[in-house]
Design an enzyme around this catalytic site. Structure first.
Site, short mmCIF file in Angstrom:
data_model
loop_
_atom_site.label_atom_id
_atom_site.label_comp_id
_atom_site.label_asym_id
_atom_site.label_seq_id
_atom_site.Cartn_x
_atom_site.Cartn_y
_atom_site.Cartn_z
N GLU A 191 -44.09 21.21 8.64
CA GLU A 191 -42.96 20.43 9.23
C GLU A 191 -43.33 18.94 9.47
OE1 GLU A 191 -43.69 23.60 10.03
OE2 GLU A 191 -41.65 24.81 10.00
N HIS B 212 -38.27 30.79 18.99
CA HIS B 212 -37.17 30.77 18.03
C HIS B 212 -35.93 30.60 18.79
CE1 HIS B 212 -40.23 31.78 15.33
NE2 HIS B 212 -39.34 31.64 14.05
#
Lengths: 335, 331
Positions: A69, A138
């Protein structure tokens, strides 16, 4: 509120379909637009939102990255400075933790630190929202984090039509924009979306429902909660106005304040944590702007201050519900 | 002294080019001496990290670049910016926080940026330029411009994970990126042997990135390696990693005066007397009869006058107005 008048067909699209349409239109319009992220090409992301884009635009523009990322976000920053308009996909908003240097120390500050010499026209799409049974890493809604940083713009759309128009504006903006998409809304929220090329300016709130007794300010998925609560409140004789700021920055303070000046009461509902969060900022803006018209303090409803748990009854208890909004509104309206 | 010499003859570089590089190195040296002086006399706000001793790397690299090629620089970045074409008056103005500086006084010593010379910005986060430089290389490939993008960083950045994410991406996508590791042997106040496991060159090798070790005090060797890396990049062969052995004559920053606790004085003396890139270059010029002493003296006098005038103009320049504080947050 759409800023273009020429309407063509209006179809029902899901939130996810509207986002895909916005991206496809911008990819067609501007060859400098490219998509970077994990499994964005053939897989169309874990949420299938981008499905089919690679077939039309090819793998040179819809680019699968390694699970890096920070790496591909940093690359996106440099690409944005040097002639491209990258749209970077961060699959889960929780992964903002992994890219904070690229976002906060690099993207947000480059224009200012260079005295305006360099620009960073980068869009960072990511997700928010709980109740997908995905656990604590998440499920977070971290949209307050980038909203805290000067140099970033932050978009939190709630409807398919808004998502399309706001995403197109974000891609055409010369600044780094963080665009938060509610994961549950992708398939669940449907609405009319014009098929033509329109944009919605960043920094313009939308009154989703007019009312006179209380203002419910909702963001992202909490707009649907506010609308549901407003319907229930109507049955007990309370007229609720629902205002969606649509962007956290720039923030349309005027529309928020004017609504509360009219209704005298306000609840701010947001899926992020209330502590040091979006609800506190919006409540403060409203209190400062409408103090003499308020019947009482602006109230806040946010995620429960715990890591998001896995077990369904626990997870469901972390998110504000229509029933909770109704109860608080009735107390405030003495009905 | 732990350096490898893969030096070519000066004639391989070309007399004009060597003299140009000598001039550029000297300009950086004279600039930095004045930056140190401004700090010492309390005329400069904040701190600066001097590039003295490392000049051959920035100069040798930038000699192989076109003006439109990109660089990212570091906290120790004055040399990179000057070598890429920045003018000293606007540089000094930025160091002093003046409105006429490269960043209108908003950046300071560690953030000089200049689109006109392809300078994507110096960066005060160690390894912070890696993503930006790799992204510029991505743009160059995407747009087919044949530009290359050079990421300067110190060996301290070898501890940052993002550097390896970027090298992985650059090699996967054959991007025209050049990673230039300036190993001055000290991560701030800690010898790199205490922070760096294994062989440095094994790291780019793990990604399949072409890598070589260069004598960072020999501007000819740096230029030759840079030229090879630039050719690789422009011809679509992908990134290169250059490990340049060097030494910073001063401390981590201008205020780092007492260094004995982390760096022996005799080591400093050896590098300054035997491995100074400017003295070495002067030696080759003189030994090979490439220019007479008068030519070099004239060059020094000219540059001294330029730098003094740049300091004067920066000192006389106004600060930004307070109302400018809100400008340039958004484009």
């Amino acid at each position: 509120m759409l800023d273009t008048v020429t309407t063509t067909a209006v179809r029902e699209l899901t939130f996810g379909e509207a986002i895909r349409e916005a991206l496809a239109e911008e990819l067609r319009r501007d060859p400098r637009v490219c998509l970077l992220g994990e499994d964005v090409a053939e897989a169309g992301t874990a949420f299938k939102v981008l499905k089919g884009l690679v077939d039309e635009f090819g793998k040179n523009r819809i680019i699968d990255t390694p699970i890096s990322e920070a790496g591909f976000t940093g690359l996106g920053v440099g690409a944005a400075m040097t002639g491209l308009r990258p749209v970077v996909d961060i699959m889960f908003g929780d992964f903002l933790t992994l890219i904070m240097d690229q976002l906060v120390n690099q993207a947000a500050k480059i224009h200012y630190m260079s005295g305006g010499a360099w620009k960073v026209p980068l869009v960072l799409r990511t997700t928010m929202g709980a109740t997908r049974r995905s656990g604590a890493q998440h499920s977070q809604s971290l949209h307050a984090w980038p909203a805290h940083i000067p140099g970033l713009k932050v978009v939190v759309p709630s409807t398919p039509a808004d998502a399309k128009g706001l995403l197109k504006s974000a891609i055409r903006d010369d600044n780094p924009v963080v665009f938060f998409e509610d994961k549950i809304s992708y398939a669940k929220v449907k609405g009319p979306v014009p098929s033509h090329d329109y944009t919605i300016p960043l920094g313009v709130a939308d009154v989703k429902r007019e009312g006179t007794d209380i203002t419910l300010v909702g963001t992202s998925s909490m707009v649907q909660v506010a609308l549901g609560a407003a319907t229930m409140l109507e049955q007990v004789g309370i007229s609720a106005e629902v205002v969606d700021p649509r962007t956290l920055w720039p923030l349309d303070e005027k529309t928020l304040v004017e609504s509360v000046k009219k209704t005298s009461r306000c609840i701010v509902i947001d899926e992020g944590y209330a502590r040091y969060g979006v609800t506190g900022e919006l409540a403060s803006v409203i209190a400062e702007g409408a103090f003499y018209d308020l019947d009482g303090p602006v109230r806040r409803m946010g995620a429960r201050h715990v890591p998001i748990p896995f077990a369904p009854p626990l997870e469901d208890a972390t998110v504000p519900t229509e029933q909770q909004v109704v109860e608080l509104a009735r107390q405030m309206c003495h009905k | 002294m732990n350096t490898v010499s893969n030096v070519k003859k000066s004639s391989d570089v070309g007399v004009d080019r060597l003299l140009h590089m000598y001039r550029q190195m000297l300009a950086i040296r004279l600039f930095e001496e004045r930056a140190n002086d401004l700090y010492t006399r309390a005329l400069m706000p904040g701190l600066a990290h001097l590039y003295i001793g490392e000049e051959a790397i920035a100069v040798g690299m930038c000699e192989a670049l076109d003006r439109s090629d990109y660089i990212t620089s570091t906290h120790r970045g004055h040399g990179h910016c000057l070598a890429k074409g920045a003018t000293p008056d606007r540089m000094f103005a930025e160091l002093l926080g003046k409105a006429s500086g490269y960043c209108k006084g908003k950046g300071g010593s560690m953030h000089i940026a200049d689109p006109a010379t392809g300078n994507l910005g110096a960066n005060a986060i160690v390894g912070g330029g890696a993503g930006i430089a790799t992204g510029a290389a991505f743009s160059a490939k995407y747009l087919g411009t044949k530009q290359v993008s050079v990421c300067f960083f110190g060996e301290g950045a070898l501890g940052q994970g993002v550097l390896y994410e970027e090298m992985n991406l650059a090699q996967l996508w054959k991007l025209p990126a050049i990673y230039v590791c300036e190993n001055n042997m000290y991560n701030e106040y800690t010898h790199y042997s205490e922070t760096t496991a294994g062989e440095i060159l094994a790291r780019p090798a793990a990604f399949g990135v072409a890598a070589e070790r260069v004598d960072g005090q020999d501007v000819r060797a740096v230029y030759a390696a840079a030229d090879r890396a630039v050719r690789r990049g422009r011809s679509g062969q992908g990134p290169t990693f250059l490990l340049c052995d060097t030494y910073r004559h001063h401390g981590h920053h201008v205020g780092d005066i007492s260094r004995e606790y982390y760096r022996p004085k005799d080591e400093e003396q050896r590098w300054m007397s035997e491995r100074d890139p400017i003295k070495l270059c002067e030696g080759w010029v003189s030994a090979e009869g490439l220019a007479d002493g008068d030519t070099l003296d004239r060059m020094r006098a000219e540059l001294t006058a330029t730098m003094d005038a740049a300091v004067q103009s920066a000192m006389a320049a106004p600060y930004p107005q307070p109302h400018e504080v809100d400008q340039d947050v958004y484009a």
